[in-house]
Motif scaffolding. Structure first.
Motif, PDB file in Angstrom:
ATOM      1  N   ALA A 230       0.733  -1.269  -0.007  1.00 30.90           N
ATOM      2  CA  ALA A 230       0.083   0.103  -0.206  1.00 30.90           C
ATOM      3  C   ALA A 230       0.906   1.364  -0.124  1.00 30.90           C
ATOM      4  CB  ALA A 230      -0.929   0.129   1.339  1.00 30.90           C
ATOM      5  N   VAL A 231       1.996   1.160   0.731  1.00 32.91           N
ATOM      6  CA  VAL A 231       2.753   2.326   0.783  1.00 32.91           C
ATOM      7  C   VAL A 231       3.444   2.647  -0.556  1.00 32.91           C
ATOM      8  CG1 VAL A 231       4.949   3.255   1.989  1.00 32.91           C
ATOM      9  CG2 VAL A 231       3.414   2.309   3.371  1.00 32.91           C
ATOM     10  N   VAL A 232       4.133   1.642  -1.015  1.00 34.36           N
ATOM     11  CA  VAL A 232       4.765   1.854  -2.253  1.00 34.36           C
ATOM     12  C   VAL A 232       3.912   2.179  -3.314  1.00 34.36           C
ATOM     13  CG1 VAL A 232       5.975   0.521  -4.093  1.00 34.36           C
ATOM     14  CG2 VAL A 232       6.548   0.203  -1.761  1.00 34.36           C
ATOM     15  N   LYS A 233       2.729   1.637  -3.480  1.00 34.41           N
ATOM     16  CA  LYS A 233       1.655   1.896  -4.532  1.00 34.41           C
ATOM     17  C   LYS A 233       1.582   3.727  -4.492  1.00 34.41           C
ATOM     18  CE  LYS A 233      -3.062   1.565  -5.868  1.00 34.41           C
ATOM     19  NZ  LYS A 233      -4.393   0.763  -5.573  1.00 34.41           N
ATOM     20  N   GLU A 234       1.283   4.205  -3.253  1.00 34.34           N
ATOM     21  CA  GLU A 234       1.070   5.474  -3.101  1.00 34.34           C
ATOM     22  C   GLU A 234       2.181   6.250  -3.407  1.00 34.34           C
ATOM     23  OE1 GLU A 234      -1.752   8.756  -2.572  1.00 34.34           O
ATOM     24  OE2 GLU A 234      -1.910   6.607  -2.883  1.00 34.34           O
ATOM     25  N   LEU A 235       3.289   5.961  -2.975  1.00 31.02           N
ATOM     26  CA  LEU A 235       4.853   6.718  -3.374  1.00 31.02           C
ATOM     27  C   LEU A 235       5.082   6.914  -4.692  1.00 31.02           C
ATOM     28  CD1 LEU A 235       7.247   5.088  -0.632  1.00 31.02           C
ATOM     29  CD2 LEU A 235       6.138   7.633  -0.798  1.00 31.02           C
ATOM     30  N   LYS A 236       4.591   5.977  -5.542  1.00 32.68           N
ATOM     31  CA  LYS A 236       4.759   5.869  -7.041  1.00 32.68           C
ATOM     32  C   LYS A 236       3.677   6.665  -7.570  1.00 32.68           C
ATOM     33  CE  LYS A 236       6.748   1.503  -7.766  1.00 32.68           C
ATOM     34  NZ  LYS A 236       6.779  -0.133  -7.922  1.00 32.68           N
ATOM     35  N   LEU A 237       2.691   6.875  -6.920  1.00 26.91           N
ATOM     36  CA  LEU A 237       1.260   7.693  -7.560  1.00 26.91           C
ATOM     37  C   LEU A 237       1.733   9.082  -7.460  1.00 26.91           C
ATOM     38  CD1 LEU A 237      -1.348   7.443  -8.714  1.00 26.91           C
ATOM     39  CD2 LEU A 237      -2.454   7.445  -6.894  1.00 26.91           C
ATOM     40  N   ILE A 238       2.173   9.462  -6.180  1.00 26.64           N
ATOM     41  CA  ILE A 238       2.337  10.788  -5.896  1.00 26.64           C
ATOM     42  C   ILE A 238       3.716  11.244  -6.088  1.00 26.64           C
ATOM     43  CG2 ILE A 238       0.398  10.670  -4.356  1.00 26.64           C
ATOM     44  CD1 ILE A 238       2.361  10.869  -2.052  1.00 26.64           C
ATOM     45  N   ASN A 239       4.740  10.441  -6.356  1.00 29.02           N
ATOM     46  CA  ASN A 239       6.221  10.755  -6.706  1.00 29.02           C
ATOM     47  C   ASN A 239       6.759  11.053  -5.203  1.00 29.02           C
ATOM     48  OD1 ASN A 239       8.613  11.039  -8.036  1.00 29.02           O
ATOM     49  ND2 ASN A 239       8.472  13.136  -8.212  1.00 29.02           N
ATOM     50  N   GLY A 240       6.397  10.302  -4.286  1.00 27.56           N
ATOM     51  CA  GLY A 240       6.951  10.704  -2.724  1.00 27.56           C
ATOM     52  C   GLY A 240       8.328  10.189  -2.545  1.00 27.56           C
ATOM     53  N   GLU A 241       9.049  10.707  -1.311  1.00 29.76           N
ATOM     54  CA  GLU A 241      10.150  10.563  -1.249  1.00 29.76           C
ATOM     55  C   GLU A 241      10.439   9.301  -0.105  1.00 29.76           C
ATOM     56  OE1 GLU A 241      12.766  12.106  -2.347  1.00 29.76           O
ATOM     57  OE2 GLU A 241      11.691  13.470  -3.487  1.00 29.76           O
ATOM     58  N   THR A 242       9.702   9.483   0.755  1.00 28.31           N
ATOM     59  CA  THR A 242       9.800   8.298   2.033  1.00 28.31           C
ATOM     60  C   THR A 242       8.177   8.062   2.542  1.00 28.31           C
ATOM     61  OG1 THR A 242       9.938   9.688   3.773  1.00 28.31           O
ATOM     62  CG2 THR A 242      11.910   9.086   2.792  1.00 28.31           C
ATOM     63  N   GLY A 243       8.239   6.817   2.519  1.00 27.39           N
ATOM     64  CA  GLY A 243       6.781   6.462   3.092  1.00 27.39           C
ATOM     65  C   GLY A 243       6.971   5.501   4.533  1.00 27.39           C
ATOM     66  N   VAL A 244       6.268   5.697   5.397  1.00 25.44           N
ATOM     67  CA  VAL A 244       6.371   4.860   6.572  1.00 25.44           C
ATOM     68  C   VAL A 244       4.967   4.346   7.073  1.00 25.44           C
ATOM     69  CG1 VAL A 244       6.511   5.042   9.362  1.00 25.44           C
ATOM     70  CG2 VAL A 244       8.249   6.007   7.551  1.00 25.44           C
ATOM     71  N   ALA A 245       4.629   3.104   7.392  1.00 23.88           N
ATOM     72  CA  ALA A 245       3.642   2.666   8.144  1.00 23.88           C
ATOM     73  C   ALA A 245       3.900   1.833   9.264  1.00 23.88           C
ATOM     74  CB  ALA A 245       2.790   1.920   7.047  1.00 23.88           C
ATOM     75  N   ILE A 246       3.130   1.892  10.258  1.00 21.87           N
ATOM     76  CA  ILE A 246       3.408   0.952  11.602  1.00 21.87           C
ATOM     77  C   ILE A 246       1.676   0.480  11.753  1.00 21.87           C
ATOM     78  CG2 ILE A 246       4.055   0.878  13.810  1.00 21.87           C
ATOM     79  CD1 ILE A 246       5.841   3.372  13.484  1.00 21.87           C
ATOM     80  N   VAL A 247       1.746  -0.615  11.952  1.00 21.19           N
ATOM     81  CA  VAL A 247       0.615  -1.342  12.337  1.00 21.19           C
ATOM     82  C   VAL A 247       0.821  -1.944  13.959  1.00 21.19           C
ATOM     83  CG1 VAL A 247      -1.258  -3.311  12.078  1.00 21.19           C
ATOM     84  CG2 VAL A 247      -0.036  -1.718   9.996  1.00 21.19           C
ATOM     85  N   MET A 248       0.069  -1.575  14.813  1.00 23.94           N
ATOM     86  CA  MET A 248       0.140  -2.170  16.126  1.00 23.94           C
ATOM     87  C   MET A 248      -1.165  -2.725  16.709  1.00 23.94           C
ATOM     88  SD  MET A 248       1.150   0.265  19.465  1.00 23.94           S
ATOM     89  CE  MET A 248       2.959   0.649  19.066  1.00 23.94           C
ATOM     90  N   GLU A 249      -0.836  -3.935  17.203  1.00 20.04           N
ATOM     91  CA  GLU A 249      -2.183  -4.633  17.952  1.00 20.04           C
ATOM     92  C   GLU A 249      -2.612  -3.580  19.321  1.00 20.04           C
ATOM     93  OE1 GLU A 249      -3.120  -9.302  18.100  1.00 20.04           O
ATOM     94  OE2 GLU A 249      -1.751  -8.502  19.633  1.00 20.04           O
ATOM     95  N   VAL A 250      -3.805  -3.388  19.389  1.00 16.19           N
ATOM     96  CA  VAL A 250      -4.219  -2.524  20.277  1.00 16.19           C
ATOM     97  C   VAL A 250      -4.004  -2.990  21.837  1.00 16.19           C
ATOM     98  CG1 VAL A 250      -6.364  -1.297  21.349  1.00 16.19           C
ATOM     99  CG2 VAL A 250      -6.090  -1.319  18.707  1.00 16.19           C
ATOM    100  N   GLU A 251      -4.529  -4.255  22.002  1.00 11.46           N
ATOM    101  CA  GLU A 251      -4.424  -4.791  23.244  1.00 11.46           C
ATOM    102  C   GLU A 251      -3.265  -5.069  23.856  1.00 11.46           C
ATOM    103  OE1 GLU A 251      -6.697  -8.644  25.722  1.00 11.46           O
ATOM    104  OE2 GLU A 251      -6.847  -8.286  23.680  1.00 11.46           O
ATOM    105  N   THR A 252      -1.982  -5.299  23.040  1.00  9.77           N
ATOM    106  CA  THR A 252      -0.828  -6.040  23.436  1.00  9.77           C
ATOM    107  C   THR A 252       0.200  -4.866  23.378  1.00  9.77           C
ATOM    108  OG1 THR A 252      -0.357  -6.918  21.504  1.00  9.77           O
ATOM    109  CG2 THR A 252      -1.566  -8.327  23.137  1.00  9.77           C
ATOM    110  N   GLY A 253       0.063  -4.224  22.258  1.00 11.55           N
ATOM    111  CA  GLY A 253       1.061  -3.125  21.763  1.00 11.55           C
ATOM    112  C   GLY A 253       1.939  -3.637  20.875  1.00 11.55           C
TER     113      GLY A 253
END
Length: 717
Positions: free
Chosen positions: A252-275
């Motif tokens: 998902a990050v790479v797809k959007e970076l290519k679409l908007i010609n972005g420099e960097t993209g970060v994504a973090i997914v965290m489980e709510v209950e445990t961290g």
């Protein structure tokens, strides 16, 4: 009178002394003669006889596993191949020259990136020098390539006849999923396999193990290896990373970076209950224009977070009772003179929002609305506001076990002895309230939003949950609560409602989903270029969206940060889209559906259950209305195909129990890449992997006859 005759005894003593002196001189002369004139002769004798020498036995480095036990990094055997041109005499040398063309052609076929002529000149050079340890291929090669080289003419002779030998490296690291989660996993480099970054570095002492010791003894022209101390292999570490979620987030990050010609993209997914950190993406544009992981932006980028910080500002004001959700704030025409500078809303050219409520301020991300609330209530006492931010945990040290982690920087006001603020202009607090004047890495911001989703309880992010040895857990890293409650329950309830409205009727609509509720906050901030300020040349933007899903019962929290140059730039329209893709991708894979819905009441035939997890089969069939009664798998002793049975109610289900034999292709579907390759190469097959993950298909069907040297293509998914 002495009974000893001195005249007789003294001459004898003198004779002994003279004799010993002459003997000592003779010994010294002889030693000097051996050390000089006979030096070359005795060195040759030493070489022929050999001497005992100690050698280190390197342990096998431990594996890095995903949350469900998949291999993320493992030690696979690698080899350097050598040639001894003095072994085998003239007979071997003649054979080598006769077969030289075949050898060079074979090496080129195995290593197509190296020309055939290079191998020819290289081998002839080693032959001319008479080297006993001549490196044939410049790089380390895998087991499959080694077996192919070993099968070439001359090389297929015994080491004492052909001179072909190898040096094994058991700690060569392989990542079955390729570059996926590369910055989290880490890497090794150099002959000593030194860790460079990631978990390979921070858990090196656990993964590396303890080296053993052996000595080589020369006996009758044969080197014998005698083990003095056995090595202790490294332990495995089990991470919280889920490779499917990591793949979804990275795509998902790479797809959007290519679409908007972005420099960097970060994504973090965290489980709510445990961290638990389920995915961490750190993509940036490389020199060749493609995107890859080079730096750990998710934990090291200290940037001004922008509007995602407004949630914290309003939470402090609500928690301190300075304002309520019913309050109205006049934002005017979108431009408000704040002390010596103009504060602007994003729609100032369209006339602004006028008089709006506190929830509406967050929905439309009004800079003027947030800054007026904070400035009017905390302007004379900025310490109270900053203390409130600290109370939320945004400035806490998360103590992440990853190299490169940076602690947030949120400066507190200081006063002189007469009570005046030092280096704290009046504009600092208003701009701090909307996400400037602070430096917070994405991991800290997602931890804060995770606390909101977790009913106010802040969990420390966890990346490693256990250390294992021989399949048994020897150490656990339990979940850790950093703060039991970051704010009052009433405040939390109001904030959660407002965050849901940001997505349902505010600027975060593109992050939402038609299948489940999403809550979160958009962020668009200009990035400072140091001394050049914010607007030197093309303006750089940090686009963010932080939120959680499903909003009614949060399961995962996610933050997406994209850095790009120039307009258009929209946190909701760009980072929000990535958030949407990640959330829907995760929910599509992990949303549990009642298996009974799959039951076809018109079907009377009993399904055939293939070889696999009988517990899983039992679960599915039970939900389809078939009760398990007596599992009774059977197998043939001769290794041929056979069928076992499982009885569910009055139905008999068949499953394949094919047992591998030396000339029959086994079924390796569903196995991990490492296990499948090991099993097939043990049967003499060559393997080629396509894709990543577990084996989904094999080019040679199970049960077919096989022969040594045959190639099997394994498709991984």
């Amino acid at each position: 009178m002495s009974k000893y005759n001195r005249k007789k005894i003294l001459p004898r003593y003198r004779g002994v002394i003279i004799f010993m002196t002459l003997l000592g001189i003779a010994v010294m002369v002889k030693a000097l003669y051996i050390m000089t004139a006979k030096r070359e002769f005795w060195n040759k004798v030493l070489t022929q006889m050999g001497t005992d020498k100690q050698d280190t036995i390197w342990p096998t480095r431990g594996d890095i596993l995903s949350d469900d036990g998949q291999l993320m990094a493992s030690s696979m055997p690698r080899y350097k191949v050598y040639m001894d041109f003095q072994t085998g005499g003239e007979e071997k040398d003649s054979l080598l020259m006769v077969k030289l063309d075949s050898i060079c052609e074979g090496l080129h076929n195995i290593f197509p990136e190296i020309e055939e002529e290079y191998f020819r000149q290289h081998i002839l050079e080693g032959r001319k020098k008479g080297s006993r340890h001549w490196l044939l291929v410049p790089q380390r090669i895998d087991h499959n390539a080694y077996k192919r080289v070993e099968a070439l003419p001359v090389f297929n002779l015994s080491p004492y006849k052909g001179g072909f030998h190898n040096e094994s490296f058991l700690n060569s690291r392989e990542r079955p999923f390729g570059s996926l989660a590369k910055r989290v996993i880490g890497d090794l480099h150099g002959e000593m396999d030194s860790p460079r970054f990631g978990l390979e570095m921070s858990f090196d002492s656990v993964l590396r193990g303890t080296p053993g010791l052996r000595h080589i003894k020369r006996v009758s022209r044969t080197n014998l290896s005698v083990v003095d101390e056995n090595p202790v292999n490294g332990d495995d570490i089990v991470t919280t990373i889920n490779m499917r979620m990591q793949d979804i987030a990275e795509a998902a990050v790479v797809k959007e970076l290519k679409l908007i010609n972005g420099e960097t993209g970060v994504a973090i997914v965290m489980e709510v209950e445990t961290g638990d950190i389920k995915a961490m993406v750190n993509m940036e544009r490389m020199a060749n224009g493609e995107y890859g992981e080079i730096m750990s932006h998710a934990i090291s980028d200290l940037l001004e977070p922008g509007s995602v910080f407004k949630t914290a500002s309003l939470m402090v004001a609500l928690d301190d009772g300075k304002v309520d959700t019913t309050a109205m704030v006049d934002t005017g025409n979108g431009i408000y003179h704040m002390h010596t500078r103009d504060m602007k809303d994003h729609n100032w050219r369209k006339g602004g929002y006028g008089r709006i409520s506190v929830p509406r301020i967050l929905q439309v991300s009004s800079n003027i609305g947030v800054s007026r609330i904070i400035d009017e209530n905390y302007g004379k006492n900025p310490e109270q506001f900053v203390d409130g931010i600290y109370r939320l945990g945004l400035a806490d040290d998360l103590r992440l076990p990853l190299p490169g982690y940076a602690k947030p920087i949120i400066r507190k006001p200081r006063r002189s002895s007469n009570g005046k603020l030092i280096d704290w202009p009046l504009t600092k607090l208003p701009w701090m309230s909307i996400g400037y004047e602070t430096q917070i890495p994405p991991i800290s911001m997602v931890t804060f939003y995770n606390a909101i989703a977790n009913n106010g309880r802040m969990m420390r992010p966890r990346i490693v949950k256990a250390v294992m040895r021989d399949g048994k857990v020897i150490r656990e890293y339990p979940t850790e609560v950093m703060r039991e409650q970051i704010c009052k329950p009433t405040t939390l309830s109001k904030i959660r409602t407002m965050l849901e409205q940001v997505v349902s009727i505010g600027l975060g609509k593109q992050a939402g989903s038609q299948s489940f509720m999403v809550a979160g906050k958009t962020g668009t901030a200009q990035v400072s270029k140091g001394r050049m300020g914010y607007t030197a040349g093309t303006v750089d933007y940090l686009l963010s969206f932080a939120g959680y899903f499903p909003a009614e019962k949060p399961k995962y929290t996610c933050i997406v940060c994209i850095r790009k140059s120039g307009l258009p730039a929209s946190g909701g329209g760009m980072s929000g889209v990535v958030f949407h893709d990640i959330a829907e991708g995760i929910m599509a894979h992990y949303l549990k559906v009642d298996a009974s819905q799959a039951c076809d009441t018109t079907e009377t035939l009993s399904p055939r259950v293939k070889k696999g997890d009988l517990k899983a089969a039992d679960f599915v069939l039970t939900n389809l209305g078939y009760r398990s009664s007596a599992p009774a798998p059977t197998s043939m002793a001769d290794g041929t195909d056979s069928w076992g049975t499982i009885s569910f109610k009055e139905n008999i289900f068949m499953f394949n129990t094919n047992k591998a034999s030396k000339d029959v292709m086994p079924d390796v579907t569903g196995a991990g890449a490492r296990d499948a390759v090991y099993q097939l190469e043990k049967l003499g097959l060559r393997t080629r992997l396509e894709g990543r993950g577990k084996v989904a298909a094999q080019s040679i069907p199970a049960g077919n006859k096989i022969h040594r040297g045959q190639t099997c293509v394994l498709t991984l998914k």
